[in-house]
Design a protein around this motif. Structure first.
Motif, PDB file in Angstrom:
ATOM      1  N   PRO A 282       0.931  -0.920  -0.082  1.00 42.46           N
ATOM      2  CA  PRO A 282       0.284   0.164  -0.049  1.00 42.46           C
ATOM      3  C   PRO A 282       0.760   0.890   0.206  1.00 42.46           C
ATOM      4  O   PRO A 282       0.189   2.159  -0.655  1.00 42.46           O
TER       5      PRO A 282
ATOM      6  N   ASN B  47       0.468  -0.033  -4.001  1.00 40.68           N
ATOM      7  CA  ASN B  47       0.283  -1.522  -5.134  1.00 40.68           C
ATOM      8  C   ASN B  47       0.445  -1.034  -6.161  1.00 40.68           C
ATOM      9  O   ASN B  47       0.562  -2.673  -7.012  1.00 40.68           O
TER      10      ASN B  47
ATOM     11  N   GLU C  30      -9.151  -5.651  -4.708  1.00 42.25           N
ATOM     12  CA  GLU C  30      -9.305  -4.710  -3.894  1.00 42.25           C
ATOM     13  C   GLU C  30      -8.493  -5.094  -2.460  1.00 42.25           C
ATOM     14  O   GLU C  30      -8.576  -6.378  -1.505  1.00 42.25           O
ATOM     15  N   TYR C  31      -7.411  -4.676  -3.152  1.00 42.19           N
ATOM     16  CA  TYR C  31      -5.959  -5.243  -1.950  1.00 42.19           C
ATOM     17  C   TYR C  31      -5.870  -5.330  -0.410  1.00 42.19           C
ATOM     18  O   TYR C  31      -5.391  -5.745  -0.019  1.00 42.19           O
ATOM     19  N   ASP C  32      -6.787  -4.020   0.124  1.00 43.07           N
ATOM     20  CA  ASP C  32      -7.224  -4.294   1.855  1.00 43.07           C
ATOM     21  C   ASP C  32      -7.381  -5.912   1.904  1.00 43.07           C
ATOM     22  O   ASP C  32      -7.551  -5.786   2.746  1.00 43.07           O
ATOM     23  N   LYS C  33      -8.453  -6.061   1.114  1.00 43.43           N
ATOM     24  CA  LYS C  33      -9.100  -7.566   1.112  1.00 43.43           C
ATOM     25  C   LYS C  33      -8.514  -8.409   1.050  1.00 43.43           C
ATOM     26  O   LYS C  33      -8.715  -8.913   1.916  1.00 43.43           O
TER      27      LYS C  33
ATOM     28  N   GLU D  71      -5.266  -8.767   0.795  1.00 41.56           N
ATOM     29  CA  GLU D  71      -4.249  -9.651   1.777  1.00 41.56           C
ATOM     30  C   GLU D  71      -4.308  -9.998   2.567  1.00 41.56           C
ATOM     31  O   GLU D  71      -3.763 -10.984   3.128  1.00 41.56           O
ATOM     32  N   SER D  72      -5.048  -9.592   3.792  1.00 38.90           N
ATOM     33  CA  SER D  72      -5.653 -10.447   5.051  1.00 38.90           C
ATOM     34  C   SER D  72      -6.471 -11.784   4.584  1.00 38.90           C
ATOM     35  O   SER D  72      -5.779 -13.034   5.223  1.00 38.90           O
TER      36      SER D  72
ATOM     37  N   THR E 156      -4.061   6.217  -6.650  1.00 36.32           N
ATOM     38  CA  THR E 156      -5.086   5.691  -6.592  1.00 36.32           C
ATOM     39  C   THR E 156      -5.882   5.147  -7.363  1.00 36.32           C
ATOM     40  O   THR E 156      -5.901   5.386  -8.506  1.00 36.32           O
TER      41      THR E 156
ATOM     42  N   GLN F  36      -5.958  -2.250 -10.351  1.00 33.08           N
ATOM     43  CA  GLN F  36      -6.936  -2.650 -10.027  1.00 33.08           C
ATOM     44  C   GLN F  36      -7.720  -3.342 -10.934  1.00 33.08           C
ATOM     45  O   GLN F  36      -7.752  -4.135 -10.612  1.00 33.08           O
TER      46      GLN F  36
END
Length: 525
Positions: free
Chosen positions: A62, A66, A109-112, A114-115, A482, A486
């Motif tokens: 991030p 990304n 959706e990189y934030d989702k 990753e986890s 941003t 994607q």
């Protein structure tokens, strides 16, 4: 090392598609090195395409938006691209251990992601690490991939240090002191082993994909950024080959490009610069050894390498690190032809595409031509009314790779619909395609017509232009942080009708080498 396969796509007429791995379809939120990648090779094969160009597959963060062009490792593979079902097939994960995915099929959706991926990989790691031989397996992997051990320790340390950059670590670790690193390796062994495991899995899956591509006569074209990120394992481990302050580890001069038509103050990229042409022979030896390892690693992954910002090997823009813009930089000599001659001696013939876009000097062109590397021609840059524009179809030589556009600019349809593009440019493009209408919906195919019909040996079309998508599907907008990197392809887009149409264009413009090879073989019997 032999980088040549049965068909050299840089020497014979052929075509291919540009599509990043992360843009592949699939249920897990991001394109993977799994079934969808193998299916895309089938699509390429059915469409008579001989190459698949990808973007860098290194880890993204991030902090860097990304971007695959700004990674904390020039060698490692992104764990996000590891195929979830591949973990099941390897026996490291149960099908029931994969949470039901609920991701957008259109955007990463990189934030989702990753986890989600981290949870899967850690479950797989726990099962893998229960095998008595797991440490031996990882040790053997690290011995054949020397960069992997440094990468695993670097990431483990980043986690321990709250993601602080390496040049803010305690002195011993900051200076990559062997005793300090050995102690850290011991203290963080479990975490180091986990990150080694992710690279072991990535390389195992990648090799299967490459073998499949070769079996189907599809060559992979990789992408190698000339510079690396300051906060990377590459700079941390190899500080002596970069222009850094010996005490702080921070750069003294950074990369960029000078002021031009697009920016009055130039672009200050901030990457640390290499110590090319150093009077210190030890530095020169280490720098060449690192580049040899980097090029070898890339050719282990792909068949052809596109070198981003190739002009930096002839001369590079050097900016004092304290400057806020690139305005007060200066040109400095790069390693030039001797560097590539030396790499060829060490590695054998290298199939390289020189990214030579932008303001290119006669000296850069001479370097490219002396090495017999093809340059890039972008059709969307051609229509400015200048009959001597080098991107016009009739101006291209055979030793070129023609693109409708790149990952950094408008899609073909997006360009045609843009209010920022002069009407005269759009009219000229239509005239070249022998069309008198103003229909934007067919413009992508008209541009493909021009690319396929050009003299350039290799034609590469971004997947968005194959499909005729607009700028809502654009890959990247330079200067923004941003909304980039994607876009994802949907499985339903790869239709038999599209494959048939592509194949027909390949045959029409003589971009299928196989019939010629078969005729030649028959005449020799």
């Amino acid at each position: 090392m032999n980088n040549c396969t049965s068909i050299n796509i840089l020497r014979q007429r052929s075509s291919g598609i540009l599509l990043p791995i992360f843009s592949l379809p699939g249920p897990y939120g991001i394109g993977e090195i799994g079934k969808e990648a193998f299916d895309f090779i089938d699509f390429l094969n059915d469409s008579k395409q001989k190459s698949w160009q990808i973007l860098p597959t290194t880890p993204v963060a991030p902090l860097f938006g990304n971007s695959p062009y700004m990674s904390f490792s020039a060698f490692a593979g992104s764990p996000l691209l590891i195929a979830a079902q591949g973990l099941v097939e390897a026996g490291w994960l149960l099908e029931t251990e994969i949470p039901s995915p609920s991701f957008s099929p259109f955007l990463v959706e990189y934030d989702k992601i990753e986890s989600y991926k981290k949870e899967l990989l850690q479950k797989a790691w726990r099962r893998f690490s229960q095998k008595p031989s797991f440490a031996d397996t990882l040790e053997q992997f690290a011995s054949t991939h020397p960069w992997a051990q440094d990468y695993a320790l670097f990431v483990a340390l980043k986690n321990k240090m709250g993601n602080a950059p390496w040049y803010e670590w305690p002195e011993g670790l900051r200076q990559h002191d062997s005793l300090a690193c050995a102690q850290a390796q011991k203290d963080l062994l479990a975490d180091v082993h986990y990150h080694l495991f992710t690279q072991y899995v990535f390389m195992k899956q990648w090799q299967a994909l490459r073998d499949y591509a070769r079996a189907h006569e599809v060559q992979l074209i990789g992408d190698l950024p000339i510079y690396v990120a300051l906060d990377s394992v590459d700079v941390w481990v190899n500080q002596s080959i970069f222009q850094l302050d010996e005490n702080t580890g921070e750069p003294t001069r950074v990369a960029g490009v000078p002021p031009d038509y697009f920016s009055a103050t130039g672009q200050r990229w901030g990457n640390p610069l290499y110590r090319w042409n150093s009077a210190n022979t030890e530095v020169e030896t280490q720098l060449y050894a690192w580049w040899e390892q980097r090029l070898q690693h890339n050719f282990n992954l792909v068949d052809v390498v596109r070198i981003d910002h190739f002009r930096g090997f002839e001369s590079y823009w050097s900016v004092p690190a304290e400057e806020e813009t690139a305005l007060n930089g200066s040109w400095q000599p790069g390693p030039g032809e001797n560097f590539f001659r030396e790499m060829t001696i060490r590695l054998g013939e290298m199939n390289i595409i020189a990214e030579d876009l932008g303001v290119i000097t006669k000296e850069v062109e001479e370097l490219r031509d002396s090495l017999d590397y093809p340059g890039m021609k972008i059709l969307l840059f051609a229509f400015d009314g200048n009959p001597e524009n080098s991107y016009l179809p009739y101006s291209m030589g055979k030793k070129s790779v023609v693109y409708t556009g790149t990952h950094d600019n408008d899609t073909a349809v997006g360009w045609y619909l843009s209010s920022e593009v002069a009407p005269e440019a759009k009219k000229q493009a239509k005239l070249f395609a022998h069309c008198s209408d103003d229909n934007a919906g067919s413009f992508h195919r008209e541009l493909i017509y021009l690319a396929y019909g050009s003299p350039a040996n290799l034609a590469i079309i971004p997947m968005q232009d194959v499909l005729g998508y607009g700028n809502d599907c654009r890959m990247n907008t330079p200067g923004t942080t941003t909304g980039n990197w994607q876009w994802r392809l949907t499985r339903s887009s790869l239709t038999p009708e599209l494959s048939t149409w592509l194949g027909q264009q390949v045959e029409l413009f003589g971009r299928d080498p196989q019939p010629k090879l078969k005729i030649l073989a028959a005449s020799q019997e």
